[in-house]
Design a protein around this motif. Structure first.
Motif, PDB file in Angstrom:
ATOM      1  N   ARG A  74       1.709  38.318   2.246  1.00 41.39           N
ATOM      2  CA  ARG A  74       2.005  38.694   0.792  1.00 41.39           C
ATOM      3  C   ARG A  74       3.397  38.603   0.319  1.00 41.39           C
ATOM      4  O   ARG A  74       3.805  38.068  -0.902  1.00 41.39           O
ATOM      5  CB  ARG A  74       1.490  40.307   0.586  1.00 41.39           C
ATOM      6  CG  ARG A  74       1.568  40.726  -0.839  1.00 41.39           C
ATOM      7  CD  ARG A  74       0.739  41.923  -1.138  1.00 41.39           C
ATOM      8  NE  ARG A  74       0.980  42.996   0.007  1.00 41.39           N
ATOM      9  CZ  ARG A  74       0.256  43.323   0.934  1.00 41.39           C
ATOM     10  NH1 ARG A  74      -1.030  42.911   0.998  1.00 41.39           N
ATOM     11  NH2 ARG A  74       0.528  44.322   1.809  1.00 41.39           N
ATOM     12  N   ALA A  75       4.405  38.944   1.212  1.00 41.27           N
ATOM     13  CA  ALA A  75       5.645  38.741   0.916  1.00 41.27           C
ATOM     14  C   ALA A  75       6.109  37.581   0.958  1.00 41.27           C
ATOM     15  O   ALA A  75       6.783  36.979  -0.189  1.00 41.27           O
ATOM     16  CB  ALA A  75       6.305  39.650   2.204  1.00 41.27           C
ATOM     17  N   LEU A  76       5.683  36.787   1.739  1.00 49.14           N
ATOM     18  CA  LEU A  76       6.135  34.963   1.537  1.00 49.14           C
ATOM     19  C   LEU A  76       5.531  34.542   0.249  1.00 49.14           C
ATOM     20  O   LEU A  76       6.078  33.594  -0.459  1.00 49.14           O
ATOM     21  CB  LEU A  76       5.579  34.419   2.979  1.00 49.14           C
ATOM     22  CG  LEU A  76       6.310  34.617   3.995  1.00 49.14           C
ATOM     23  CD1 LEU A  76       5.591  34.112   5.120  1.00 49.14           C
ATOM     24  CD2 LEU A  76       7.643  34.226   4.241  1.00 49.14           C
ATOM     25  N   PRO A 152      -7.205  37.140   4.177  1.00 47.87           N
ATOM     26  CA  PRO A 152      -6.623  38.586   4.191  1.00 47.87           C
ATOM     27  C   PRO A 152      -5.531  39.114   3.592  1.00 47.87           C
ATOM     28  O   PRO A 152      -5.469  40.480   3.281  1.00 47.87           O
ATOM     29  CB  PRO A 152      -6.761  38.997   5.878  1.00 47.87           C
ATOM     30  CG  PRO A 152      -6.299  37.495   6.311  1.00 47.87           C
ATOM     31  CD  PRO A 152      -7.162  36.379   5.364  1.00 47.87           C
ATOM     32  N   GLY A 153      -4.582  38.382   3.339  1.00 51.79           N
ATOM     33  CA  GLY A 153      -3.089  39.032   2.708  1.00 51.79           C
ATOM     34  C   GLY A 153      -3.094  38.915   1.124  1.00 51.79           C
ATOM     35  O   GLY A 153      -2.170  39.325   0.685  1.00 51.79           O
ATOM     36  N   LEU A 154      -4.165  38.347   0.580  1.00 44.87           N
ATOM     37  CA  LEU A 154      -4.240  38.264  -0.878  1.00 44.87           C
ATOM     38  C   LEU A 154      -5.087  39.194  -1.571  1.00 44.87           C
ATOM     39  O   LEU A 154      -5.711  39.982  -0.970  1.00 44.87           O
ATOM     40  CB  LEU A 154      -4.752  36.803  -1.219  1.00 44.87           C
ATOM     41  CG  LEU A 154      -3.752  35.686  -0.502  1.00 44.87           C
ATOM     42  CD1 LEU A 154      -4.387  34.274  -1.082  1.00 44.87           C
ATOM     43  CD2 LEU A 154      -2.223  35.788  -0.992  1.00 44.87           C
ATOM     44  N   LYS A 155      -4.775  39.307  -2.859  1.00 47.68           N
ATOM     45  CA  LYS A 155      -5.597  40.090  -3.599  1.00 47.68           C
ATOM     46  C   LYS A 155      -7.080  39.660  -3.765  1.00 47.68           C
ATOM     47  O   LYS A 155      -7.347  38.288  -4.029  1.00 47.68           O
ATOM     48  CB  LYS A 155      -5.320  40.263  -5.149  1.00 47.68           C
ATOM     49  CG  LYS A 155      -6.057  41.059  -6.129  1.00 47.68           C
ATOM     50  CD  LYS A 155      -5.344  41.369  -7.468  1.00 47.68           C
ATOM     51  CE  LYS A 155      -6.387  42.081  -8.395  1.00 47.68           C
ATOM     52  NZ  LYS A 155      -6.693  43.577  -7.795  1.00 47.68           N
ATOM     53  N   LEU A 156      -8.017  40.374  -3.449  1.00 48.00           N
ATOM     54  CA  LEU A 156      -9.506  39.766  -3.346  1.00 48.00           C
ATOM     55  C   LEU A 156     -10.368  40.695  -4.722  1.00 48.00           C
ATOM     56  O   LEU A 156     -10.188  41.586  -4.949  1.00 48.00           O
ATOM     57  CB  LEU A 156     -10.086  40.059  -2.059  1.00 48.00           C
ATOM     58  CG  LEU A 156     -11.720  40.295  -2.038  1.00 48.00           C
ATOM     59  CD1 LEU A 156     -12.249  38.699  -2.138  1.00 48.00           C
ATOM     60  CD2 LEU A 156     -11.969  40.983  -0.512  1.00 48.00           C
ATOM     61  N   VAL A 157     -10.970  39.792  -5.181  1.00 52.67           N
ATOM     62  CA  VAL A 157     -12.121  40.117  -6.301  1.00 52.67           C
ATOM     63  C   VAL A 157     -13.333  39.667  -6.166  1.00 52.67           C
ATOM     64  O   VAL A 157     -13.598  38.382  -6.058  1.00 52.67           O
ATOM     65  CB  VAL A 157     -11.672  39.924  -7.682  1.00 52.67           C
ATOM     66  CG1 VAL A 157     -12.847  40.252  -8.712  1.00 52.67           C
ATOM     67  CG2 VAL A 157     -10.488  40.426  -8.074  1.00 52.67           C
TER      68      VAL A 157
END
Length: 311
Positions: A74-76, A152-157
């Motif tokens: 997420r930070a990257l 897994p590091g991203l926003k999921l919908v």
């Protein structure tokens, strides 16, 4: 300022964790596998934790690695988004959507048409590609995938959990149904089979559908028609080439227009839902949020974000 971990090592860790391979990480980063391994060791020394379990040429995240990976990714991604905004002067108007091959034409395109009615000046870049993709590096605003496990590091919908049911062209059934009330007497050569490819094991087959309908039949794929995309199975059925086990969200327009008919109310759910992934920094953008809303809409529902429009 708080002490930061070495950023090159964090980048090497993120790519290695995402690809599950030092070799693939080295290819993506343009360095040697040994260099990636050294960066990972540097990061492990910095944290005082082992981040990967190494077994020959295979690697797997440890518990510590799993704890670190989502925040690192997420930070990257956020750093990459800042760089793009600076380079583009904050004036970006292009929406980049990445989608699997089977969803592009029958599912995504009609919803993009609705989005463009609300944002008529928007430029859209649709990229048709298989998982995994590097959302941050490839400047992708929204990735649509089958399953909720790829990023897994991203926003999921979660958008829709589709199902399959038997469909064919009305004329085909008139010519080949032989007056049958169901599919019991249809010859194996009349069935269209979808080959989902080596990466998928949870898509239902004709044997699954017959089991769900209380029958033990398993049509022989070698006698029928075989295609490599679920959208192609529906197109083949529409053209009168056979009976497809079609996905409902893709076949809906053809069913409503009478180009296809459903031969049974029995359906079988797919193994996983279709999901949207995006960098957290992009999730609140009007164009991204509007498209996510449309993609997750119940068919026929009028949406608050797009007054008077339905999908």
């Amino acid at each position: 300022m708080e002490k930061l971990p070495p950023l090159n090592a964090v980048r090497a860790f993120e790519v290695a964790a995402r690809t599950a391979s030092f070799t693939l990480a080295a290819t993506e980063l343009g360095v040697s596998s040994a260099a990636v391994s050294q960066q990972i060791r540097n990061l492990e020394n910095w944290f005082g934790k082992q981040l990967f379990v190494r077994s020959g040429n295979r690697i797997a995240l440890t518990d510590a690695g799993h704890a670190i990976y989502p925040q690192a990714s997420r930070a990257l991604g956020d750093i990459a988004a800042i760089g793009r905004r600076m380079l583009e002067g904050g004036l970006r108007t292009r929406l980049v959507v990445s989608v699997p091959f089977s969803l592009a034409e029958l599912w995504l395109a009609p919803r993009l048409a609705v989005l463009l009615e609300a944002f008529p000046q928007m430029a859209i870049d649709v990229r048709v590609e298989d998982d995994p993709v590097d959302i941050a590096r490839q400047n992708i605003d929204l990735r649509i995938s089958y399953g909720d496990y790829h990023y897994p590091g991203l926003k999921l919908v979660r958008l829709v959990h589709d199902e399959v049911l038997p469909v064919c062209a009305p004329d085909f059934w008139h010519r080949h149904g032989n007056g049958a009330s169901g599919l019991e007497g249809v010859h194996d050569s009349m069935f269209i089979h979808t080959n989902w490819g080596p990466n998928y094991a949870t898509h239902p087959s004709w044997a699954d559908w017959f089991a769900a309908s209380g029958q033990s039949r398993s049509p022989d794929p070698s006698q029928g028609r075989r295609v490599g995309l679920s959208s192609l199975a529906i197109a083949s059925a529409r053209l009168g080439l056979g009976i497809a086990l079609g996905q409902r969200v893709m076949a809906r327009a053809d069913l409503e227009a009478g180009r296809l008919i459903a031969l049974s109310p029995v359906s079988v759910r797919l193994g996983h839902p279709y999901c949207a992934f995006m960098l957290p920094a992009k999730a609140e953008r009007a164009d991204v949020a509007g498209l996510v809303e449309l993609l997750g809409a119940i068919p026929g529902k009028v949406h608050s974000g797009f007054p008077g429009k339905s999908v």
